[in-house]
Design a protein around this motif. Sequence first.
Motif, PDB file in Angstrom:
ATOM      1  N   THR A 113      51.668  46.677  85.777  1.00 21.35           N
ATOM      2  CA  THR A 113      51.635  47.793  85.982  1.00 21.35           C
ATOM      3  C   THR A 113      50.219  48.238  84.972  1.00 21.35           C
ATOM      4  OG1 THR A 113      53.328  48.850  84.620  1.00 21.35           O
ATOM      5  CG2 THR A 113      53.275  48.998  86.663  1.00 21.35           C
ATOM      6  N   PHE A 114      49.573  49.488  85.507  1.00 20.70           N
ATOM      7  CA  PHE A 114      48.378  49.479  84.421  1.00 20.70           C
ATOM      8  C   PHE A 114      47.867  50.527  84.813  1.00 20.70           C
ATOM      9  CE2 PHE A 114      46.122  48.089  88.114  1.00 20.70           C
ATOM     10  CZ  PHE A 114      44.964  48.772  88.818  1.00 20.70           C
ATOM     11  N   THR A 115      46.931  51.604  83.989  1.00 19.17           N
ATOM     12  CA  THR A 115      46.522  52.685  84.164  1.00 19.17           C
ATOM     13  C   THR A 115      44.873  52.204  83.813  1.00 19.17           C
ATOM     14  OG1 THR A 115      48.046  54.157  83.048  1.00 19.17           O
ATOM     15  CG2 THR A 115      46.342  54.907  83.185  1.00 19.17           C
ATOM     16  N   LEU A 116      43.846  52.986  84.724  1.00 18.77           N
ATOM     17  CA  LEU A 116      42.549  52.487  84.798  1.00 18.77           C
ATOM     18  C   LEU A 116      41.749  53.624  84.700  1.00 18.77           C
ATOM     19  CD1 LEU A 116      40.184  50.357  85.093  1.00 18.77           C
ATOM     20  CD2 LEU A 116      39.839  50.590  87.403  1.00 18.77           C
ATOM     21  N   ILE A 117      40.964  53.725  83.479  1.00 18.68           N
ATOM     22  CA  ILE A 117      40.050  55.001  84.209  1.00 18.68           C
ATOM     23  C   ILE A 117      38.571  54.824  84.050  1.00 18.68           C
ATOM     24  CG2 ILE A 117      38.651  57.224  83.053  1.00 18.68           C
ATOM     25  CD1 ILE A 117      41.894  56.822  80.570  1.00 18.68           C
ATOM     26  N   VAL A 118      37.563  55.455  84.925  1.00 21.11           N
ATOM     27  CA  VAL A 118      36.385  54.267  85.656  1.00 21.11           C
ATOM     28  C   VAL A 118      35.687  55.827  85.278  1.00 21.11           C
ATOM     29  CG1 VAL A 118      33.777  53.430  85.709  1.00 21.11           C
ATOM     30  CG2 VAL A 118      36.685  52.729  86.420  1.00 21.11           C
ATOM     31  N   GLU A 119      34.032  55.749  84.045  1.00 18.55           N
ATOM     32  CA  GLU A 119      33.524  56.798  84.240  1.00 18.55           C
ATOM     33  C   GLU A 119      32.179  56.647  84.265  1.00 18.55           C
ATOM     34  OE1 GLU A 119      36.038  59.874  80.894  1.00 18.55           O
ATOM     35  OE2 GLU A 119      34.926  58.239  80.648  1.00 18.55           O
ATOM     36  N   ALA A 120      31.383  57.571  85.023  1.00 13.25           N
ATOM     37  CA  ALA A 120      30.070  57.516  85.706  1.00 13.25           C
ATOM     38  C   ALA A 120      29.240  58.140  84.275  1.00 13.25           C
ATOM     39  CB  ALA A 120      29.695  57.517  87.102  1.00 13.25           C
ATOM     40  N   LEU A 121      28.009  57.849  83.847  1.00 14.11           N
ATOM     41  CA  LEU A 121      27.944  59.052  82.951  1.00 14.11           C
ATOM     42  C   LEU A 121      26.633  58.994  82.743  1.00 14.11           C
ATOM     43  CD1 LEU A 121      30.400  57.211  79.598  1.00 14.11           C
ATOM     44  CD2 LEU A 121      30.577  59.202  80.867  1.00 14.11           C
ATOM     45  N   HIS A 122      26.090  60.248  82.402  1.00 14.04           N
ATOM     46  CA  HIS A 122      24.858  60.437  82.169  1.00 14.04           C
ATOM     47  C   HIS A 122      23.762  60.224  80.863  1.00 14.04           C
ATOM     48  CE1 HIS A 122      20.296  61.790  81.653  1.00 14.04           C
ATOM     49  NE2 HIS A 122      21.276  62.873  81.706  1.00 14.04           N
ATOM     50  N   ASP A 123      23.714  59.342  80.266  1.00 16.11           N
ATOM     51  CA  ASP A 123      23.353  58.999  78.658  1.00 16.11           C
ATOM     52  C   ASP A 123      21.543  60.124  78.413  1.00 16.11           C
ATOM     53  OD1 ASP A 123      21.118  58.363  76.826  1.00 16.11           O
ATOM     54  OD2 ASP A 123      22.185  56.627  76.720  1.00 16.11           O
ATOM     55  N   LEU A 136      29.517  63.810  81.926  1.00 17.66           N
ATOM     56  CA  LEU A 136      29.892  63.194  82.751  1.00 17.66           C
ATOM     57  C   LEU A 136      29.662  62.787  84.279  1.00 17.66           C
ATOM     58  CD1 LEU A 136      32.702  61.612  83.314  1.00 17.66           C
ATOM     59  CD2 LEU A 136      33.509  64.425  83.262  1.00 17.66           C
ATOM     60  N   ILE A 137      29.433  62.575  84.768  1.00 20.56           N
ATOM     61  CA  ILE A 137      29.378  62.706  86.006  1.00 20.56           C
ATOM     62  C   ILE A 137      30.062  62.575  87.473  1.00 20.56           C
ATOM     63  CG2 ILE A 137      27.124  61.594  87.855  1.00 20.56           C
ATOM     64  CD1 ILE A 137      25.453  60.224  86.378  1.00 20.56           C
ATOM     65  N   GLN A 138      31.077  61.398  87.252  1.00 19.66           N
ATOM     66  CA  GLN A 138      32.260  62.083  87.657  1.00 19.66           C
ATOM     67  C   GLN A 138      33.546  60.462  86.874  1.00 19.66           C
ATOM     68  OE1 GLN A 138      31.948  59.320  91.260  1.00 19.66           O
ATOM     69  NE2 GLN A 138      33.889  59.163  91.705  1.00 19.66           N
ATOM     70  N   ARG A 139      34.348  61.161  87.145  1.00 26.06           N
ATOM     71  CA  ARG A 139      35.655  60.168  86.585  1.00 26.06           C
ATOM     72  C   ARG A 139      36.795  60.504  87.659  1.00 26.06           C
ATOM     73  NH1 ARG A 139      37.688  63.298  82.324  1.00 26.06           N
ATOM     74  NH2 ARG A 139      36.504  62.457  80.835  1.00 26.06           N
ATOM     75  N   LEU A 140      37.125  58.633  87.534  1.00 23.64           N
ATOM     76  CA  LEU A 140      38.896  58.295  88.359  1.00 23.64           C
ATOM     77  C   LEU A 140      39.345  57.696  87.798  1.00 23.64           C
ATOM     78  CD1 LEU A 140      38.400  55.008  88.969  1.00 23.64           C
ATOM     79  CD2 LEU A 140      36.515  55.152  89.756  1.00 23.64           C
ATOM     80  N   SER A 141      40.791  58.118  87.879  1.00 24.14           N
ATOM     81  CA  SER A 141      41.969  57.387  86.483  1.00 24.14           C
ATOM     82  C   SER A 141      42.621  57.065  87.965  1.00 24.14           C
ATOM     83  CB  SER A 141      42.239  58.171  85.504  1.00 24.14           C
ATOM     84  OG  SER A 141      42.400  59.474  86.563  1.00 24.14           O
ATOM     85  N   VAL A 142      43.231  56.189  88.197  1.00 21.18           N
ATOM     86  CA  VAL A 142      44.378  55.520  88.592  1.00 21.18           C
ATOM     87  C   VAL A 142      45.652  54.675  88.144  1.00 21.18           C
ATOM     88  CG1 VAL A 142      43.020  54.781  90.333  1.00 21.18           C
ATOM     89  CG2 VAL A 142      43.074  53.327  89.122  1.00 21.18           C
ATOM     90  N   GLN A 143      46.665  55.142  88.262  1.00 20.07           N
ATOM     91  CA  GLN A 143      47.500  53.988  87.676  1.00 20.07           C
ATOM     92  C   GLN A 143      48.343  53.859  89.231  1.00 20.07           C
ATOM     93  OE1 GLN A 143      48.564  56.957  89.339  1.00 20.07           O
ATOM     94  NE2 GLN A 143      50.142  57.742  87.391  1.00 20.07           N
TER      95      GLN A 143
END
Length: 234
Positions: A113-123, A136-143
């Motif tokens: 099992t795991f938890t994953l967080i991916v964020e698209a960011l604007h510099d 922050l542009i978008q954040r997804l989080s799944v476990q």
Amino acid sequence: YSSFILQVSASGLFELRLKYFKNDYGRDSEGHCCSGQSDPTTGKCIGGCKTRFRVCLKHYQAKIDTTSQCTYGDVVTPILGENSVNLTDTQNFQNKGFTNPIQFAFNFAWPGTFTLIVEALHDTNNSANARSSNLLIQRLSVQQVLEVSPEWKTNKSESQYTWLEYDFRVTCDPHYYGSGCANLCRPRDDQFGHYTCSETGEIICLSGWQGNYCDKPKCAKGCEHGHCDKPNQC
């Protein structure tokens, strides 16, 4: 003693492959223009986002905490494009110092099992320090549950203005087997053993050898009161 330590260790790789990111309107997670400028008549954003990604991998959390430590790894990419980015074009990104898939090596038994967080960011200022000045542009989080397998699992995450397509998998390093990549089996043919490995990491003795580590020769037939140092001798 050292060989025993090796046998209880584990070794494998979690890989995340980012594929497509779409942000047609150039907006952040709150709907504002990344550039801070919009056309007064149409409302469309003028200028685009400078998009990079942050990836956080950690142990399974029933309630995902996006602020706690990334126990398996934390990666921030360089700026990879503007509003929409085709991340499958790997040649294009290598000179930016970005390799896709993003790899997280682990040296413990994979828990499944795991938890994953991916964020698209604007510099906001093209800074070399990737961790400051990001919007922050978008954040997804799944476990979820994920078994060891060479097959990629594909996912797509959508928000109001954007979407991200990605896939991931967990594989064992060479010579490691089993559901947690914790079975070590390295084929050998020397004084310490004579064997190959099955697909699950079980030892398979070479012809003429027996014993737990295939280090005892099978003597010639009828050699009941003798002994042998090599197979089929007496």
